[in-house]
Design a protein around this motif. Structure first.
Motif, PDB file in Angstrom:
ATOM      1  N   GLY A  97       0.792  -1.235   0.000  1.00 29.74           N
ATOM      2  CA  GLY A  97       0.000   0.000   0.000  1.00 29.74           C
ATOM      3  C   GLY A  97       0.818   1.276   0.000  1.00 29.74           C
ATOM      4  O   GLY A  97       0.322   2.329   0.401  1.00 29.74           O
ATOM      5  N   ILE A  98       2.056   1.191  -0.439  1.00 32.02           N
ATOM      6  CA  ILE A  98       2.894   2.390  -0.532  1.00 32.02           C
ATOM      7  C   ILE A  98       2.994   2.759  -2.007  1.00 32.02           C
ATOM      8  O   ILE A  98       3.208   1.884  -2.850  1.00 32.02           O
ATOM      9  CB  ILE A  98       4.297   2.119   0.042  1.00 32.02           C
ATOM     10  N   GLN A  99       2.847   4.040  -2.318  1.00 26.53           N
ATOM     11  CA  GLN A  99       2.867   4.423  -3.736  1.00 26.53           C
ATOM     12  C   GLN A  99       4.297   4.639  -4.230  1.00 26.53           C
ATOM     13  O   GLN A  99       5.012   5.499  -3.720  1.00 26.53           O
ATOM     14  CB  GLN A  99       2.055   5.707  -3.956  1.00 26.53           C
ATOM     15  N   PRO A 100       4.699   3.858  -5.252  1.00 21.47           N
ATOM     16  CA  PRO A 100       5.985   4.169  -5.869  1.00 21.47           C
ATOM     17  C   PRO A 100       5.842   5.409  -6.743  1.00 21.47           C
ATOM     18  O   PRO A 100       4.928   5.479  -7.565  1.00 21.47           O
ATOM     19  CB  PRO A 100       6.279   2.928  -6.728  1.00 21.47           C
ATOM     20  N   VAL A 101       6.699   6.368  -6.540  1.00 16.36           N
ATOM     21  CA  VAL A 101       6.717   7.569  -7.394  1.00 16.36           C
ATOM     22  C   VAL A 101       7.939   7.430  -8.289  1.00 16.36           C
ATOM     23  O   VAL A 101       9.068   7.398  -7.809  1.00 16.36           O
ATOM     24  CB  VAL A 101       6.791   8.845  -6.537  1.00 16.36           C
ATOM     25  N   PHE A 102       7.670   7.298  -9.595  1.00 19.55           N
ATOM     26  CA  PHE A 102       8.756   6.957 -10.516  1.00 19.55           C
ATOM     27  C   PHE A 102       9.571   8.175 -10.899  1.00 19.55           C
ATOM     28  O   PHE A 102       9.020   9.212 -11.272  1.00 19.55           O
ATOM     29  CB  PHE A 102       8.200   6.266 -11.758  1.00 19.55           C
ATOM     30  N   CYS A 103      10.871   7.993 -10.818  1.00 19.88           N
ATOM     31  CA  CYS A 103      11.809   9.071 -11.109  1.00 19.88           C
ATOM     32  C   CYS A 103      12.641   8.685 -12.327  1.00 19.88           C
ATOM     33  O   CYS A 103      12.948   7.504 -12.528  1.00 19.88           O
ATOM     34  CB  CYS A 103      12.708   9.277  -9.896  1.00 19.88           C
ATOM     35  N   ASP A 104      13.022   9.680 -13.109  1.00 15.99           N
ATOM     36  CA  ASP A 104      13.824   9.411 -14.297  1.00 15.99           C
ATOM     37  C   ASP A 104      15.280   9.134 -13.909  1.00 15.99           C
ATOM     38  O   ASP A 104      15.680   9.318 -12.758  1.00 15.99           O
ATOM     39  CB  ASP A 104      13.742  10.594 -15.273  1.00 15.99           C
ATOM     40  N   ILE A 105      16.027   8.697 -14.911  1.00 14.86           N
ATOM     41  CA  ILE A 105      17.408   8.292 -14.687  1.00 14.86           C
ATOM     42  C   ILE A 105      18.367   9.234 -15.401  1.00 14.86           C
ATOM     43  O   ILE A 105      17.953  10.057 -16.209  1.00 14.86           O
ATOM     44  CB  ILE A 105      17.631   6.868 -15.237  1.00 14.86           C
ATOM     45  N   ASP A 106      19.619   9.043 -15.122  1.00 20.51           N
ATOM     46  CA  ASP A 106      20.695   9.724 -15.835  1.00 20.51           C
ATOM     47  C   ASP A 106      21.103   8.801 -16.979  1.00 20.51           C
ATOM     48  O   ASP A 106      21.323   7.605 -16.752  1.00 20.51           O
ATOM     49  CB  ASP A 106      21.840   9.928 -14.840  1.00 20.51           C
ATOM     50  N   LEU A 107      21.205   9.349 -18.190  1.00 20.52           N
ATOM     51  CA  LEU A 107      21.476   8.471 -19.341  1.00 20.52           C
ATOM     52  C   LEU A 107      22.906   7.944 -19.365  1.00 20.52           C
ATOM     53  O   LEU A 107      23.208   6.985 -20.078  1.00 20.52           O
ATOM     54  CB  LEU A 107      21.158   9.190 -20.656  1.00 20.52           C
ATOM     55  N   LEU A 108      23.794   8.552 -18.595  1.00 19.19           N
ATOM     56  CA  LEU A 108      25.157   8.027 -18.518  1.00 19.19           C
ATOM     57  C   LEU A 108      25.242   6.874 -17.528  1.00 19.19           C
ATOM     58  O   LEU A 108      25.824   5.837 -17.816  1.00 19.19           O
ATOM     59  CB  LEU A 108      26.128   9.131 -18.089  1.00 19.19           C
ATOM     60  N   THR A 109      24.640   7.060 -16.351  1.00 17.21           N
ATOM     61  CA  THR A 109      24.777   6.045 -15.294  1.00 17.21           C
ATOM     62  C   THR A 109      23.672   4.990 -15.341  1.00 17.21           C
ATOM     63  O   THR A 109      23.818   3.919 -14.762  1.00 17.21           O
ATOM     64  CB  THR A 109      24.731   6.704 -13.904  1.00 17.21           C
ATOM     65  N   HIS A 110      22.553   5.297 -15.981  1.00 17.32           N
ATOM     66  CA  HIS A 110      21.337   4.456 -16.000  1.00 17.32           C
ATOM     67  C   HIS A 110      20.670   4.390 -14.630  1.00 17.32           C
ATOM     68  O   HIS A 110      19.776   3.583 -14.416  1.00 17.32           O
ATOM     69  CB  HIS A 110      21.628   3.032 -16.525  1.00 17.32           C
ATOM     70  N   ASN A 111      21.115   5.216 -13.698  1.00 12.83           N
ATOM     71  CA  ASN A 111      20.586   5.219 -12.334  1.00 12.83           C
ATOM     72  C   ASN A 111      19.846   6.517 -12.026  1.00 12.83           C
ATOM     73  O   ASN A 111      19.933   7.487 -12.781  1.00 12.83           O
ATOM     74  CB  ASN A 111      21.743   5.024 -11.339  1.00 12.83           C
ATOM     75  N   LEU A 112      19.130   6.520 -10.885  1.00 15.64           N
ATOM     76  CA  LEU A 112      18.334   7.670 -10.442  1.00 15.64           C
ATOM     77  C   LEU A 112      19.037   9.000 -10.675  1.00 15.64           C
ATOM     78  O   LEU A 112      20.227   9.140 -10.369  1.00 15.64           O
ATOM     79  CB  LEU A 112      18.074   7.564  -8.930  1.00 15.64           C
ATOM     80  N   ASP A 113      18.272   9.977 -11.144  1.00 12.93           N
ATOM     81  CA  ASP A 113      18.766  11.337 -11.296  1.00 12.93           C
ATOM     82  C   ASP A 113      18.461  12.087  -9.992  1.00 12.93           C
ATOM     83  O   ASP A 113      17.306  12.421  -9.731  1.00 12.93           O
ATOM     84  CB  ASP A 113      18.052  11.988 -12.490  1.00 12.93           C
ATOM     85  N   PRO A 114      19.477  12.352  -9.153  1.00 15.16           N
ATOM     86  CA  PRO A 114      19.226  12.953  -7.836  1.00 15.16           C
ATOM     87  C   PRO A 114      18.499  14.297  -7.910  1.00 15.16           C
ATOM     88  O   PRO A 114      17.694  14.605  -7.029  1.00 15.16           O
ATOM     89  CB  PRO A 114      20.625  13.123  -7.238  1.00 15.16           C
ATOM     90  N   ALA A 115      18.748  15.077  -8.965  1.00 20.93           N
ATOM     91  CA  ALA A 115      18.074  16.381  -9.068  1.00 20.93           C
ATOM     92  C   ALA A 115      16.573  16.184  -9.207  1.00 20.93           C
ATOM     93  O   ALA A 115      15.774  16.898  -8.595  1.00 20.93           O
ATOM     94  CB  ALA A 115      18.634  17.162 -10.256  1.00 20.93           C
TER      95      ALA A 115
END
Ligand code: PLP
Length: 410
Positions: A114-132
């Motif tokens: 029952g927790i909502q995942p809020v989807f965040c985009d990635i960095d195209l170099l690292t393929h990982n979460l974009d902290p900004a």
């Protein structure tokens, strides 16, 4: 393996003989020393201690803690349940920020409770979460962030730790890909509040099915130990809500056997990676995801990023061509979690905010590697890709009638 293809007409998709007689799957399990495994299984059967605080699980937990340099390791029945338990033990609720470019389990582990995942985009170099963007997605309902170390390459750990501290958020890492990998010289496992490994059969080291939560927080580790065993604090004494997340002794025996072969598995994966790198060098529009040689890597994922416009052949056509050769390449991760149910219907997100996830998920191809893949096999796969790229106009022309039938890759 049949002879190498020399012309476009030799390709199996155009009627030639497939390059490989048997299907080459991505993620065929790495097996350790069979004799050692069977000895351990015999010992388990002799002792009639199959699960519940057995000595193999205890030893496996000690060894995983050693390899990762983390104070506490709790072995769990699989990576998904490990994520669920870690999320609950951290008391996450409301909204949690996660990448959409991940295996669906990262999101499901939240939604399931029952927790909502809020989807965040990635960095195209690292393929990982974009902290900004993570920071922009924080609302009063946000309680945590889950970063995923995709391909075993670390998230921007310091920036996420800083964000979590400033906004009083829980910080968890899905390190399913990242066992035995390092970040700035420190082994993955010790970042954030806790990290979760998967030891599924397809992963770098496996326990058939399995996972683990690692943390340096003693209180959190104690809570996780209760939760994975129904909340039992002693015989007939339940102190909290719990589930059954226990790893079995046979799984731990497999894991211990894998740990003994860790360096050999890494060496084979690395050899395959270097062969792919050499074999696919300087191909227009095709880039192999690179590992930083200054870090420890498990080299478990061979990932191509295909710029379809530059290659002149779509990612999906390239996958179909490889499948015809019995190279069962995968579009991993595709599509983003936000494009799968229940998220697509229940919480549609502004497409523009996940533009880089969409672009990358439409460009990636995962190729076979691991201890089941021989050097000649890697060279032959590279040969097929090179042949296709070298003759891309002819390939495209021959594919066109089929493409217009709307066929898509499996
Ligand atoms: C494999 C995987 C999981 C799930 O682990 P299981 O052990 O299969 O439950 C979660 N996240 C990622 C990124 C994975 O690759």
């Amino acid at each position: 393996m049949s002879g190498l293809h020399k012309t476009v007409g030799d390709l199996a998709i155009f009627g030639g003989k497939p390059a490989f007689a048997e299907a080459l799957h991505v993620g065929r399990p790495n097996l350790g020393n069979r004799q050692r495994l069977l000895e351990r299984i015999n010992d388990i059967l002799d002792s009639r201690w199959l699960t519940n605080h057995g000595r193999y699980v205890a030893e496996f937990e000690r060894r995983v803690a050693e390899v990762t340099g983390v104070a506490h390791c709790v072995a769990i029945c699989n990576g998904t349940v490990a994520l669920e338990i870690a999320i609950r033990a951290l008391n996450l609720r409301g909204e949690v920020i996660v990448p959409a470019f991940t295996f669906i389990a990262t999101a499901h582990a939240l939604q399931w409770q029952g927790i909502q995942p809020v989807f965040c985009d990635i960095d195209l170099l690292t393929h990982n979460l974009d902290p900004a963007q993570v920071e922009r997605l924080i609302t009063p309902r946000t309680t945590g962030i889950i970063g995923v170390h995709v391909w075993g390459r670390s998230c921007e750990v310091e920036r996420l730790e800083d964000l979590a501290r400033r906004h009083h958020l829980g910080l968890l890492f899905d390190a399913a890909h990242a066992f035995a990998c390092s970040h700035h010289g420190r082994m993955m496992g010790s970042f954030g509040d806790a990290e979760v490994f998967s030891f599924h059969a397809t992963k770098f080291a496996n326990t058939f099915e399995g996972g683990a939560i690692v943390t340096n927080n003693s209180e959190l580790a104690a809570r996780i130990r209760l939760m994975k065993n129904f909340g039992f604090a002693g015989k007939d004494h339940v102190v909290c809500l719990g589930t059954n997340g226990k790893m079995s002794e046979v799984s731990a025996a497999m894991g211990l056997t894998a740990l003994e072969s860790l360096e050999e598995i890494i060496a084979v994966n690395r050899r395959n990676y270097e062969l792919y790198r050499a074999g696919l060098a300087e191909l227009p529009g095709i880039r192999l995801v690179a590992y930083d040689p200054a870090q420890k890597n498990n080299y478990q994922y061979i990932v191509l990023v295909v710029d379809s416009a530059e290659v002149g052949i779509s990612r999906d056509d390239l996958v179909r061509i490889l499948h015809a050769e019995n190279v069962i390449a995968r579009r991993y991760f595709y599509p983003g979690c936000h494009r799968m149910e229940p998220y697509r219907s229940c919480c549609p997100q502004d497409g523009a905010s996940l533009a880089r996830t969409d672009l990358l998920s439409q460009s990636v191809i995962s190729l076979p590697t691991g201890t089941a893949v021989a050097p000649e096999t890697v060279q032959a796969i590279c040969g097929i890709v090179r042949l296709v790229v070298a003759h891309r106009r002819e390939v495209q022309r021959r594919l066109e009638p089929r493409s217009s039938e709307g066929a898509t890759a499996a």
